[in-house]
Write an enzyme that holds these catalytic residues in place. Structure first.
Site, PDB file in Angstrom:
ATOM      1  N   SER A  95      16.492  -6.824 -22.413  1.00 64.08           N
ATOM      2  CA  SER A  95      15.642  -5.718 -22.823  1.00 64.08           C
ATOM      3  C   SER A  95      15.954  -5.287 -24.256  1.00 64.08           C
ATOM      4  CB  SER A  95      15.793  -4.555 -21.844  1.00 64.08           C
ATOM      5  OG  SER A  95      14.863  -3.530 -22.112  1.00 64.08           O
ATOM      6  N   ASP A 232      10.000  -3.000 -27.021  1.00 65.55           N
ATOM      7  CA  ASP A 232      11.383  -3.468 -26.986  1.00 65.55           C
ATOM      8  C   ASP A 232      11.380  -4.988 -26.813  1.00 65.55           C
ATOM      9  OD1 ASP A 232      10.400  -3.488 -24.388  1.00 65.55           O
ATOM     10  OD2 ASP A 232      12.339  -3.023 -23.490  1.00 65.55           O
ATOM     11  N   ASP A 234      11.742  -7.203 -24.282  1.00 64.04           N
ATOM     12  CA  ASP A 234      11.004  -7.908 -23.236  1.00 64.04           C
ATOM     13  C   ASP A 234       9.655  -7.267 -22.946  1.00 64.04           C
ATOM     14  OD1 ASP A 234      12.216  -5.661 -21.931  1.00 64.04           O
ATOM     15  OD2 ASP A 234      11.925  -6.634 -19.993  1.00 64.04           O
ATOM     16  N   ASP A 236       8.559  -4.213 -21.897  1.00 63.54           N
ATOM     17  CA  ASP A 236       8.203  -3.302 -20.816  1.00 63.54           C
ATOM     18  C   ASP A 236       8.281  -1.847 -21.270  1.00 63.54           C
ATOM     19  OD1 ASP A 236      10.953  -2.945 -20.911  1.00 63.54           O
ATOM     20  OD2 ASP A 236      11.282  -3.264 -18.765  1.00 63.54           O
TER      21      ASP A 236
END
Length: 465
Positions: A95, A232, A234, A236
């Site tokens: 992340s 960010d 990834d 999400d």
């Protein structure tokens, strides 16, 4: 700090995420959770992710299950593909945390794993069952999952939703950097790609440093942008900067998106902006611990009580979860109960365009409550725990630590320590569940006061911890 489950998935140092450990967790997931015999695999753009993905894919294949290799793609795109097909999924991502760390996010055929699933996975570690089976062949997922993710929002908002908007796309090393450009273009906006990076940059949408904020201001002016967007690592969590170079907090995006979609019930962590309590748009608000598993659990409880409930969830970082089929400007939007970055970006922008106004004007119409957040890195969990325990158990210790804020009116230990004061100020202290970090969230009646609170208490934390 050995790899462990945090607020959302398994996280740890890359040096400790060995092939054996990754294989062990993958096998435990296959034993503990429903997969229907097929697991999709995706990853972010940090350097360690492809090798970890190889270990995951090999473990799936050697367990006799089918691995569909989707490659680099946003976490919500992978989740959408797996849920649509009734398959499981594993996303390799750390992340927003630095590149020396990474992790795994697990999805069953019904969605993101719960805390109960985590317990079951841990119980199955090293507990391989049954005889060895012949390895299955892996299947390349190609770009199908990404195409479906883009089509989801093109269909929902229409090809003219962003017409007239000049949208900067801060690409950095986000796995959604091309997806953002494609979606903005598909919705009629003009996408301006900015600052694509060949090295991984750990962008935390909740804790943007002053140097990066200064870059945003320069880009908005240099490129004549109406808005700047990013995510960010990834994808999400969204990040949105308005035309005045102000970052729009994730929980503000969440509130606007919830209102636009016609939600009746909000599920959001206790750290989210309390302005939602002053809005007249929502019948019920459920406050949870921080982390998408807790938000999802609250949403599922609402749906169990009423399957037609118009329930949504979002976190302070902006990750949005849709629990019902919503009516949208160009059609309908199916539920997606995993954190998503695109919906809380597109919904406010399309609403502003349709209303003939701007994003900053939409924000200005909301109740005047302002939040700010940041973190200290390199804080040992034991030190964080001891410090917080001392504050929670001792009113006099709290009074001393929060002396500059005034008299305390309430304290909440749902997740960390959240203290409210007579002035209306709020300070929330909490160790990160994903990394050796300590987070500070604040809320006040003005943006300036929020920044003052944050600065004072970060310095106190720095001195203490």
């Amino acid at each position: 700090m050995a790899p462990k489950f945090g607020t959302s998935g398994l996280r740890g140092l890359v040096t400790e995420l060995t092939s054996d450990l990754v294989s062990d967790y993958t096998n435990a997931f296959l034993l503990a959770c429903e997969t229907n015999g097929t697991v999709r695999v995706g990853w972010d753009l940090r350097p360690s992710s492809p090798d970890i993905a190889d270990a995951v894919i090999t473990a799936i294949s050697q367990a006799g299950q089918t691995a569909i290799v989707d490659g680099p793609l946003p976490t919500p795109a992978l989740a959408l593909a797996s849920l649509s097909a009734g398959q499981a999924a594993i996303m390799i991502t750390g992340s927003h945390i630095p590149a020396d760390r990474n992790g795994l996010k697990f999805y069953t055929t019904k969605g993101e794993i719960s805390k109960e699933d985590e317990t079951s996975i841990l119980l199955h570690l090293t507990a391989l069952e049954g005889p060895a089976v012949e390895a299955t062949a892996k299947i390349d997922g190609g770009q199908d999952a990404i195409a479906a993710y883009v089509a989801r929002y093109t269909s929902a908002f229409g090809t003219a939703a962003l017409t007239g908007l000049r949208v900067g796309v801060y690409q950095h090393s986000s796995v959604a950097r091309d997806v953002m450009v494609d979606v903005v273009t598909a919705l009629g906006g003009t996408a301006v790609p900015i600052a694509r990076s060949d090295e991984f940059i750990p962008v935390d949408t909740e804790a943007v440093d002053p140097e990066t904020s200064s870059l945003f201001a320069g880009w908005c002016g240099d490129h004549s942008l109406d808005v700047l967007i990013s995510t960010d690592g990834d994808a999400d969590r969204p990040m949105v900067v308005d035309r005045n170079s102000n970052i729009v907090p994730g929980d503000v995006l969440g509130a606007i998106t919830s209102k636009m979609l016609g939600a009746d019930i909000l599920c959001t962590p206790v750290s989210s902006n309390t302005m939602i309590k002053q809005m007249d748009d929502f019948e019920t608000i459920h406050l949870t611990r921080i982390g998408s598993p807790f938000v999802i659990a609250a949403m599922e409880d609402c749906l169990a009580a009423d399957s037609s409930a118009k329930v949504v969830g979002y976190e302070a970082n902006g990750g949005f979860l849709l629990g019902f089929e919503a009516v949208t400007p160009s059609g309908r939007l199916a539920p997606l109960m995993t954190r998503d970055c695109l919906l809380p970006i597109l919904a406010p922008l399309s609403l502003a365009q349709a209303s003939g106004t701007t994003l900053d004007a939409l924000v200005a119409d909301l109740p005047a409550r302002f939040t700010a957040a940041d973190r200290l890195t390199g804080i040992a969990p034991d030190a964080s725990k001891a410090f917080l325990t001392g504050l929670i158990e001792s009113p006099s210790a709290r009074a001393a630590f929060f002396a500059e804020v005034g008299a305390e009116t309430d304290s909440d230990t749902t997740d960390g320590l959240r203290v409210s004061f007579e002035s209306g100020d709020v300070v929330h202290l909490r160790p990160s569940g994903n990394a050796p970090e300590f987070r500070c969230y604040v809320e006040a009646d003005t943006a300036q006061r929020a920044q003052e609170l944050l600065g004072v208490h970060l310095e106190k934390l720095r001195t203490t911890l």
